[in-house]
Every structure is written in structure tokens, then in C-alpha cells.
Design a protein around this motif. Structure first.
Motif, short mmCIF file in Angstrom:
data_model
loop_
_atom_site.label_atom_id
_atom_site.label_comp_id
_atom_site.label_asym_id
_atom_site.label_seq_id
_atom_site.Cartn_x
_atom_site.Cartn_y
_atom_site.Cartn_z
N VAL A 9 1.02 -1.06 -0.18
CA VAL A 9 0.04 -0.02 -0.02
C VAL A 9 0.90 1.14 0.04
N PHE A 10 1.94 1.15 0.90
CA PHE A 10 2.83 2.33 0.99
C PHE A 10 3.42 2.71 -0.43
N ARG A 11 3.85 1.49 -1.21
CA ARG A 11 4.30 1.88 -2.66
C ARG A 11 3.45 2.37 -3.66
N ALA A 12 1.95 1.78 -3.56
CA ALA A 12 1.29 2.31 -4.47
C ALA A 12 0.85 3.69 -3.99
N ALA A 13 0.72 4.27 -2.82
CA ALA A 13 0.48 5.41 -2.62
C ALA A 13 1.30 6.52 -3.24
N ASN A 14 2.35 6.34 -3.50
CA ASN A 14 3.31 6.97 -4.15
C ASN A 14 3.45 7.29 -5.55
N GLN A 15 2.70 6.50 -6.24
CA GLN A 15 2.47 6.43 -7.59
C GLN A 15 1.76 7.73 -8.30
N PRO A 16 2.43 7.91 -9.46
CA PRO A 16 1.66 9.13 -10.25
C PRO A 16 0.31 9.08 -10.27
N ASP A 17 -0.40 8.04 -10.76
CA ASP A 17 -1.70 7.80 -10.66
C ASP A 17 -2.47 8.46 -9.46
N ILE A 18 -2.17 8.36 -8.32
CA ILE A 18 -2.30 8.73 -7.14
C ILE A 18 -2.40 10.43 -6.93
N THR A 19 -1.44 10.81 -7.43
CA THR A 19 -1.13 12.30 -7.59
C THR A 19 -2.29 12.77 -8.46
N ASP A 20 -2.47 12.07 -9.64
CA ASP A 20 -3.43 12.87 -10.73
C ASP A 20 -4.78 12.75 -10.01
N ILE A 21 -5.01 11.56 -9.37
CA ILE A 21 -6.60 11.66 -8.56
C ILE A 21 -6.66 12.67 -7.77
N LEU A 22 -5.64 12.96 -6.84
CA LEU A 22 -5.75 14.29 -5.90
C LEU A 22 -5.89 15.36 -6.74
N THR A 23 -5.20 15.71 -7.51
CA THR A 23 -5.02 17.04 -8.54
C THR A 23 -6.51 17.15 -9.02
N LYS A 24 -7.31 16.15 -9.54
CA LYS A 24 -8.58 16.11 -9.93
C LYS A 24 -9.59 16.39 -9.06
N GLY A 25 -9.12 15.89 -7.75
CA GLY A 25 -10.17 16.18 -6.66
C GLY A 25 -10.18 17.59 -6.23
N VAL A 26 -9.08 18.32 -6.41
CA VAL A 26 -8.94 19.62 -6.29
C VAL A 26 -9.78 20.61 -7.23
N GLY A 27 -9.66 20.08 -8.64
CA GLY A 27 -10.45 20.55 -9.53
C GLY A 27 -12.05 20.58 -9.33
N LEU A 28 -12.40 19.29 -9.03
CA LEU A 28 -13.80 19.07 -8.67
C LEU A 28 -14.22 19.86 -7.43
N ALA A 29 -13.45 20.10 -6.29
CA ALA A 29 -13.80 21.00 -5.33
C ALA A 29 -14.01 22.35 -5.80
N ALA A 30 -13.06 22.60 -6.47
CA ALA A 30 -13.26 24.07 -7.04
C ALA A 30 -14.62 24.24 -7.87
N ALA A 31 -14.88 23.28 -8.70
CA ALA A 31 -16.02 23.46 -9.57
C ALA A 31 -17.26 23.67 -8.84
N LEU A 32 -17.13 22.92 -7.48
CA LEU A 32 -18.39 22.78 -6.88
C LEU A 32 -18.41 23.90 -5.77
N ARG A 33 -17.32 24.91 -5.71
CA ARG A 33 -17.29 26.11 -5.06
C ARG A 33 -17.28 25.45 -3.42
N VAL A 34 -16.69 24.40 -3.06
CA VAL A 34 -16.49 23.97 -1.80
C VAL A 34 -15.02 24.13 -1.14
N LEU A 35 -15.20 24.86 -0.02
CA LEU A 35 -13.82 25.15 0.73
C LEU A 35 -13.95 24.40 2.05
#
Length: 212
Positions: free
Chosen positions: A156-182
Motif C-alpha cells: 500500500v505504501f508503494r502504491a500510495a506514491n505512484q503518479p496515478d494517485i497524484t493525478d487523482i488528488l489533483t482532479k479532486g482539487v478541480g472538482l472541489a473548486a468546480a463545486l465551490r466547496v472550501l
């Protein structure tokens, strides 16, 4: 990129725990209870990777919760989710990682996304076990829960550091911004956005209205 965003994208500790992968949420006004989901936000929500769906698996989620494990009301909301799912076998409840409180939040979100990718059937148990802990949550605490749930925390530790996880987190930021949620927890219930914690009774009312 601002200084705070750069901090979140650096390796987190000298122990080499977990690399952060998301920036700050956009500084937009938080919507009131019941603000409608815009078409742009709906599109992002439906396409969002790393979305954990608990409860009914063949039903489109009626509730989507935006989560930061260190938000003050996250544990209360997790227990509410358990009650809602126990009381309605037809309810599908989705969880999206949108960490922003601190570095520990991002570490833990990375672990959660890795668990979901590797053992989706065990994500719900992990999630509620993490909610049963006390104090601040970070990568170490999340990995300890992984181990206590019988999962391979090294993988799990190794998987947690993979680029696809970074991509998901970045998309989460975009979603929250689109929803106007702080503020999290926040919810999309049916066609509406609920910003900030809504108690169990409020959620039941909104779910009943959305299900009509």
C-alpha cells in the motif's frame, strides 16, 4: 505555483513517508445548503477517478462526500454514513478524497486511494477503522490501520506514491473548486451541493428529497 502548493507537492518527511500530490482548493465562495450542481461540476464528478462507492453497487451514488480526514467533523460524518447505509440497502454512497487541512491529510488520502485501488472490497472497513481512531491522521496512522485490517502495508505504501494517485488528488482539487466547496466534509446529494457538515437528520431529509 504558490508557496503552500509547492510545500504540498514536496516529499513530506525525512522518513520518506508519502509524496504530496495536490495543491490548494480554489479560493471560491462556499455555496449555501442546497445550491445546485453546475453542469461543469457534474461532468467532473461523474468522471472523477478514485471514487469509492459504498453500499449498493449497481446504483448510481445518490450521495457523494468530499473528504479530508483531518476536517473537524469527518469522523462524525463517517459514522453518519454507516448509519445511512445500514438503514437503506438501496443507497449508494460515494467518497472522494479532497485533502486540504494539512500534510497529514494528503498522506492519509494517498493511503486511502491505494487501498481502494488494491483492495476495493476492503475499503469500507479501512475507512471506518480509520474513523475509529483518535487524534490527527497522517500517513503513519493510516498505514497502521491498513496493517490492522490485514492488508499488506508495504505494498500500500508503494502504491500510495505512484503518479496515478497524484493525478487523482489533483482532479479532486478541480472538482472541489468546480463545486465551490472550501469546507469539508461537503456533499453532493442528488442535484444539490451541501458545503460543510450536515448532521444525520439533515442528510436523511436531503436524501429523501433527492430520491423522489
Amino acid at each position: 505555483m504558490g508557496a503552500r502548493a509547492e510545500q504540498l507537492c514536496r516529499p513530506l518527511t525525512r522518513r520518506g513517508l508519502l509524496a504530496a500530490g495536490a495543491g490548494l482548493l480554489a479560493a471560491a465562495a462556499s455555496p449555501a445548503l442546497g445550491d445546485p450542481v453546475t453542469p461543469e461540476a457534474r461532468k467532473l464528478l461523474e468522471a472523477m477517478p478514485g471514487k469509492a462507492v459504498l453500499g449498493a453497487q449497481k446504483t448510481k451514488p445518490l450521495v457523494t462526500e468530499l473528504v479530508d480526514f483531518n476536517a473537524p467533523d469527518w469522523r462524525r460524518s463517517a459514522l453518519d454514513m454507516r448509519e445511512l447505509l445500514a438503514g437503506d440497502a438501496k443507497l449508494a454512497y460515494a467518497i472522494v478524497q479532497t485533502p486540504r487541512v494539512d500534510v497529514g491529510s494528503i498522506e492519509a488520502a494517498r493511503v486511502a486511494l491505494a487501498v481502494l485501488a488494491m483492495q476495493p472490497a476492503k475499503f469500507g472497513d479501512f475507512y471506518l477503522a480509520l474513523a475509529a481512531t483518535s487524534g490527527d491522521i497522517d500517513g503513519v496512522k493510516a498505514l497502521n490501520v491498513v496493517r490492522s485490517e490485514g492488508l499488506d502495508h508495504y505494498k500500500v505504501f508503494r502504491a500510495a506514491n505512484q503518479p496515478d494517485i497524484t493525478d487523482i488528488l489533483t482532479k479532486g482539487v478541480g472538482l472541489a473548486a468546480a463545486l465551490r466547496v472550501l469546507d469539508t466534509p461537503a456533499y453532493v446529494i442528488g442535484a444539490d451541493v451541501v458545503s460543510g457538515y450536515a448532521d444525520l437528520a439533515r442528510k436523511r431529509t436531503l436524501i429523501a428529497a433527492a430520491a423522489r
